[in-house]
Design a protein around this motif. Structure first.
Motif, PDB file in Angstrom:
ATOM      1  N   TYR A 120     154.078  -8.474 114.041  1.00 54.11           N
ATOM      2  CA  TYR A 120     154.500  -8.723 112.667  1.00 54.11           C
ATOM      3  C   TYR A 120     154.550 -10.231 112.458  1.00 54.11           C
ATOM      4  CZ  TYR A 120     155.852  -3.818 112.418  1.00 54.11           C
ATOM      5  OH  TYR A 120     155.822  -2.450 112.407  1.00 54.11           O
ATOM      6  N   ASP A 123     152.554 -13.230 107.369  1.00 56.49           N
ATOM      7  CA  ASP A 123     151.466 -12.750 106.504  1.00 56.49           C
ATOM      8  C   ASP A 123     151.222 -11.259 106.656  1.00 56.49           C
ATOM      9  OD1 ASP A 123     150.940 -15.355 105.550  1.00 56.49           O
ATOM     10  OD2 ASP A 123     149.792 -15.788 107.374  1.00 56.49           O
ATOM     11  N   GLY A 124     152.108 -10.572 107.359  1.00 54.47           N
ATOM     12  CA  GLY A 124     151.934  -9.145 107.581  1.00 54.47           C
ATOM     13  C   GLY A 124     151.492  -8.856 109.011  1.00 54.47           C
TER      14      GLY A 124
END
Length: 197
Positions: A120, A123-124
């Motif tokens: 994680y 930015d995702g």
């Protein structure tokens, strides 16, 4: 020496079209490169489904695991190690009821480990198994691959990308229960032979 991870999932044994296609591809790729082949047959049905205890064990840092957690996480550790060691992954997967066999989903649930196969970030999620190539050889009785009824190949390609494997080629023998089924199998076989060099 390069490594090929060969994953199969058909319950039809040697009669399986997806397995025949993936066998042809793996044999050809190994001849080209001299690669070592590791085979994982998910049709053996020996993979557990994720439950709360196994999920917690899989996420626990190795050094902090209890003896029970170590045992629960051992199969995921093995499956992840197979993926990490592979330069190329060849998946021979049939379409069951428009999607992957349940054993393939069980495999995916075990190898998706935050901090190991993906992370994680701000930015995702980011896949951590980059730099690998994957081939998916697919067989289906009636589902047209790439159609709205095909929930398998988009999901499997998305999942592989989620863990960092974005170079994915699909070869399909689809709709093989139709009148031109033998022609479709022959065309897919010719395609894997070409890919195998």
């Amino acid at each position: 020496m390069p490594n090929i991870l060969h994953i199969t999932a058909s319950i039809r044994g040697q009669e399986s079209i997806s397995r025949s296609l993936s066998n042809t591809l793996v044999d050809g790729l190994a001849k080209q490169s001299g690669a070592k082949i590791v085979t994982r047959d998910l049709a053996d049905n020996d993979l557990p489904f994720i439950d709360a205890e196994r999920f917690a064990a899989n996420l626990a840092p190795h050094a902090d695991r209890t003896a029970e957690q170590q045992e629960l996480a051992s199969i995921a550790d093995t499956l992840i190690a197979e993926l990490e060691a592979a330069d190329t992954i060849v998946l021979g997967i049939p379409v069951y009821n428009f999607s992957v066999p349940a054993t393939v989903k069980a495999w995916a649930d075990l190898v998706a480990r935050a901090g190991t196969t993906f992370a994680y970030t701000a930015d995702g999620p980011k896949g951590l198994l980059e730099g690998k190539k994957a081939y998916i050889t697919v067989a289906s009785g009636g589902t047209a691959i790439g159609s709205e009824a095909d929930f398998m190949t988009p999901w499997l390609k998305f999942f592989l990308g989620f863990i960092g494997i974005t170079d994915v080629k699909v070869v399909a023998a689809d709709g093989i229960m139709g009148q031109d089924g033998n022609d479709k199998i022959a065309a897919a076989t010719a395609q894997v032979e070409q890919l195998a060099g």
